[in-house]
Design a protein around this motif. Structure first.
Motif, PDB file in Angstrom:
ATOM      1  N   ILE A  74      46.549  30.133  45.896  1.00  0.00           N
ATOM      2  CA  ILE A  74      45.886  31.205  45.157  1.00  0.00           C
ATOM      3  C   ILE A  74      45.253  32.167  46.157  1.00  0.00           C
ATOM      4  CG2 ILE A  74      43.712  29.928  44.908  1.00  0.00           C
ATOM      5  CD1 ILE A  74      43.385  31.229  42.138  1.00  0.00           C
ATOM      6  N   SER A  75      45.303  33.451  45.853  1.00  0.00           N
ATOM      7  CA  SER A  75      44.676  34.461  46.702  1.00  0.00           C
ATOM      8  C   SER A  75      44.289  35.645  45.832  1.00  0.00           C
ATOM      9  CB  SER A  75      45.622  34.900  47.826  1.00  0.00           C
ATOM     10  OG  SER A  75      46.797  35.496  47.286  1.00  0.00           O
ATOM     11  N   ARG A  76      43.522  36.560  46.392  1.00  0.00           N
ATOM     12  CA  ARG A  76      43.108  37.728  45.633  1.00  0.00           C
ATOM     13  C   ARG A  76      42.981  38.929  46.539  1.00  0.00           C
ATOM     14  NH1 ARG A  76      37.791  36.291  42.660  1.00  0.00           N
ATOM     15  NH2 ARG A  76      37.861  38.486  42.016  1.00  0.00           N
ATOM     16  N   ASP A  77      43.151  40.102  45.947  1.00  0.00           N
ATOM     17  CA  ASP A  77      42.953  41.369  46.634  1.00  0.00           C
ATOM     18  C   ASP A  77      42.023  42.184  45.748  1.00  0.00           C
ATOM     19  OD1 ASP A  77      43.052  43.917  47.719  1.00  0.00           O
ATOM     20  OD2 ASP A  77      45.174  43.798  48.215  1.00  0.00           O
ATOM     21  N   ASN A  78      40.753  42.193  46.082  1.00  0.00           N
ATOM     22  CA  ASN A  78      39.771  42.870  45.230  1.00  0.00           C
ATOM     23  C   ASN A  78      39.983  44.390  45.200  1.00  0.00           C
ATOM     24  OD1 ASN A  78      38.582  40.490  44.430  1.00  0.00           O
ATOM     25  ND2 ASN A  78      36.942  40.599  45.951  1.00  0.00           N
ATOM     26  N   ALA A  79      40.560  44.933  46.248  1.00  0.00           N
ATOM     27  CA  ALA A  79      40.840  46.368  46.253  1.00  0.00           C
ATOM     28  C   ALA A  79      41.911  46.732  45.235  1.00  0.00           C
ATOM     29  CB  ALA A  79      41.281  46.808  47.644  1.00  0.00           C
ATOM     30  N   LYS A  80      42.766  45.762  44.899  1.00  0.00           N
ATOM     31  CA  LYS A  80      43.837  45.991  43.922  1.00  0.00           C
ATOM     32  C   LYS A  80      43.547  45.332  42.582  1.00  0.00           C
ATOM     33  CE  LYS A  80      47.496  46.438  47.385  1.00  0.00           C
ATOM     34  NZ  LYS A  80      48.811  45.925  47.854  1.00  0.00           N
ATOM     35  N   ASN A  81      42.361  44.757  42.432  1.00  0.00           N
ATOM     36  CA  ASN A  81      42.005  44.064  41.188  1.00  0.00           C
ATOM     37  C   ASN A  81      43.062  43.032  40.799  1.00  0.00           C
ATOM     38  OD1 ASN A  81      39.700  45.581  40.985  1.00  0.00           O
ATOM     39  ND2 ASN A  81      40.077  46.286  38.899  1.00  0.00           N
ATOM     40  N   THR A  82      43.558  42.296  41.768  1.00  0.00           N
ATOM     41  CA  THR A  82      44.684  41.396  41.530  1.00  0.00           C
ATOM     42  C   THR A  82      44.424  40.024  42.139  1.00  0.00           C
ATOM     43  OG1 THR A  82      46.213  43.275  41.536  1.00  0.00           O
ATOM     44  CG2 THR A  82      47.172  41.090  41.814  1.00  0.00           C
TER      45      THR A  82
END
Length: 117
Positions: free
Chosen positions: A70-78
């Motif tokens: 699992i990972s996230r990119d807060n700049a892409k809201n994803t």
């Protein structure tokens, strides 16, 4: 509440890989811990992974540990779920969710993952 849209599912052979994405609406996405869940036919929804708002803390269910990331990119809201070494028992509808306090909510429509043997 945050609204979620999952994508990236499909049909894959056992041993294959898929990458799921979950795009969130709302400016406060980066404030929330996020998770991935799945529901197999005839079974209850199962939690499989969670990530803290910063991405610094991650948890996995034993059933996917070592195979899913699992990972996230807060700049892409994803938020993402990289799934490797897929097994037929991974076949399910996959959902992402938002952790509001101690309650998971804001389910999207889900994305179907089917793993053939």
């Amino acid at each position: 509440q945050v609204q979620l849209v999952e994508s990236g599912g499909g049909l894959v052979q056992a041993g294959g890989s898929l990458r799921l994405s979950c795009v969130a609406s709302g400016r406060t996405f980066s404030s929330y811990d996020m998770g991935w869940f799945r529901r197999a036919p005839g079974k209850e929804r199962e939690w499989i992974a969670a990530i803290s708002w910063s991405g610094g803390t991650i948890y996995y269910a034993e059933s996917v540990k070592g195979r899913f990331t699992i990972s996230r990119d807060n700049a892409k809201n994803t938020v993402y779920l990289q799934m490797n070494s897929l097994k037929p028992e991974d076949t399910a509808v996959y959902y992402c969710g938002v952790l509001y306090g101690n309650r998971w909510d804001s389910w999207g429509q889900g994305t179907q993952v089917t793993v053939s043997s």
